[in-house]
Enzyme design. Structure first.
Site, PDB file in Angstrom:
ATOM      1  CB  SER A 233      -0.908  -0.021   1.231  1.00  0.00           C
ATOM      2  OG  SER A 233      -0.359  -0.088   2.497  1.00  0.00           O
TER       3      SER A 233
ATOM      4  CG  ASP B 288      -2.029   4.591   7.988  1.00  0.00           C
ATOM      5  OD1 ASP B 288      -0.855   4.534   8.773  1.00  0.00           O
ATOM      6  OD2 ASP B 288      -2.547   4.646   7.345  1.00  0.00           O
TER       7      ASP B 288
ATOM      8  CG  HIS C 205      -0.772   3.912   4.500  1.00  0.00           C
ATOM      9  ND1 HIS C 205      -1.274   3.737   5.382  1.00  0.00           N
ATOM     10  CD2 HIS C 205      -0.686   3.683   3.264  1.00  0.00           C
ATOM     11  CE1 HIS C 205      -0.680   2.099   5.019  1.00  0.00           C
ATOM     12  NE2 HIS C 205      -0.299   2.181   4.047  1.00  0.00           N
TER      13      HIS C 205
END
Length: 412
Positions: free
Chosen positions: A139, A389, A392
């Site tokens: 990702s 998070d 990311h």
């Protein structure tokens, strides 16, 4: 400073990647540098990349990955706005999901003593005309792919479409007027793994077919430019290697061998390297591997509150030598060694070593400013840091710099 490893690349010049450790810090600290001797040099007194003029003093060497973050007082950054990119994923659209501060959008990466070409969408599109770029990995590579398509979508004219295929493994972007394809293929461990589902892969159980890659790799062959990554998914303490090639990865009765993550990572990269050595035609395909990125999960690393993370951070760490504790130097050494050995076989692999430049950007993560795919627990609602998070990155943001550096190497 102790010199840990040197990674040498030649393509019309010399690129050196160095990792350093500073014993004065509580955690390992590395300065990663790439030196280009002739890559940006011609016979004139100036150096040009993308018709971008670099000062004569930088023609001898240019360490693109050794530098510092500088607040950009011009209008260059951000390269686009969220509303200019309808293909921006909800996972990375921080302002859409409530982020109010904006200073994180205006930092530029400044290499020491030199510069690199800033993004010019129309010029890049002309250089990429008729090409297919394919990002392969996890990702974070999808994060970078989404950055690239936003950079192009917002800056070039004509018909632009996005889609997918292969049961969600493949995501596509097309710029029809330029016949450009910029695609992403989900393969977080490159080899076959229990995490291969693009939608149902949230598991800590790392099970792989360590020598099986062709199921994925047959979809990579026709790309003109391949950009790989694989790092974070290998950080599990134990990786399970499936013993029987015919067993289902999620079969509860399967037999497997448990190995430590470092050994498994080395074996996985060996399988990928063997594939690259056999299948990559250097006359047709340019091959790149993205370096690991920082995960700012411990605020204590930069003097913050113990047991906290990147939530609420709005400024970078301004110490150029900062190194956060989540970046595993032993894994970096394995990646370095694997790519060096592949290079020695004649495969022209280039690392885009973004590890050091991400270390300071604790302010650039999505934290809670993204679509929540699962309802927050009561505890997370009370303490948003628990839902943050810190892997990311917001878009626009830090990954746009990765792509500027990648493009500099593609067209050097």
């Amino acid at each position: 400073m102790i010199h840990c490893c040197i990674f040498i690349f030649f393509l019309g010049g010399l690129a050196t990647v160095s990792f350093y450790k500073n014993n004065k810090q509580e955690v390992a600290m590395h300065n990663i540098a790439v030196t280009l001797s002739n890559a940006f040099t011609n016979n004139n007194t100036d150096t040009r990349v993308f018709d971008h003029q670099v000062s004569p003093s930088s023609t001898a060497t240019c360490d693109l990955f050794s530098g510092r973050w500088v607040l950009d007082n011009t209008s260059h950054y951000p390269l686009y706005k969220e509303q200019q990119c309808p293909r921006l994923e909800d996972t990375f659209a921080c302002q859409t999901y409530g982020r109010k501060d904006s200073k994180y959008l205006h930092w530029k990466w400044q290499p020491h003593g030199c510069d690199f070409p800033r993004f010019d969408g129309k010029a890049i599109a002309e250089r990429l005309r008729g090409k297919r770029l394919l990002f392969v990995g996890d990702s974070l590579n999808r994060n970078q792919w989404n950055s690239m398509i936003c950079m192009l979508y917002s800056s070039i004219p004509g018909v632009k479409t996005a889609g997918g295929g292969l049961s969600g493994l493949l995501r596509t972007f097309r710029a029809a007027d330029y016949n450009i394809s910029v695609d992403f293929y989900w393969a977080p461990m490159l080899v076959e793994s229990l995490g291969d589902s693009p939608t149902n892969h949230h598991t800590d159980n790392r099970i792989v077919r360590i020598k099986s890659i062709e199921k994925h790799a047959r979809h990579w062959i026709d790309a003109d430019i391949l950009i790989f990554n694989s790092f974070h998914w290998w950080r599990s303490p134990v990786v399970k290697l499936l013993k029987s090639g015919g067993s289902l990865l999620d079969d509860p009765n399967q037999e497997y061998e448990e190995v430590d993550s470092l050994s498994a990572y080395k074996m996985g990269l060996k399988t990928w390297s063997n594939w690259a050595q056999t299948h990559i035609d250097p006359l047709k395909t340019k091959l790149f591997f993205m370096g690991a990125t920082a995960t700012h999960s411990r605020a204590k690393d930069w003097g913050g509150t113990n047991k906290w993370n990147c939530y609420g951070e709005t400024e970078p760490v301004m110490d150029d030598g900062f190194w956060e504790s989540g970046t595993n130097s032993k894994m970096l050494s394995i990646l370095d060694s694997s790519l060096r050995k592949l290079k020695e076989t004649g495969v022209n692999i280039q690392i885009i070593n973004i590890t050091q430049l991400t270390q300071c950007r604790k302010d650039g993560h999505t934290t809670v400013y993204r679509k929540q795919w699962r309802p927050l627990t009561d505890e997370q609602k009370k303490n948003p840091g628990l839902a943050s998070d810190c892997s990311h990155w917001c878009l626009p943001g830090v990954p746009d710099i990765w792509n500027e550096l990648l493009l500099a190497y593609i067209f050097r």
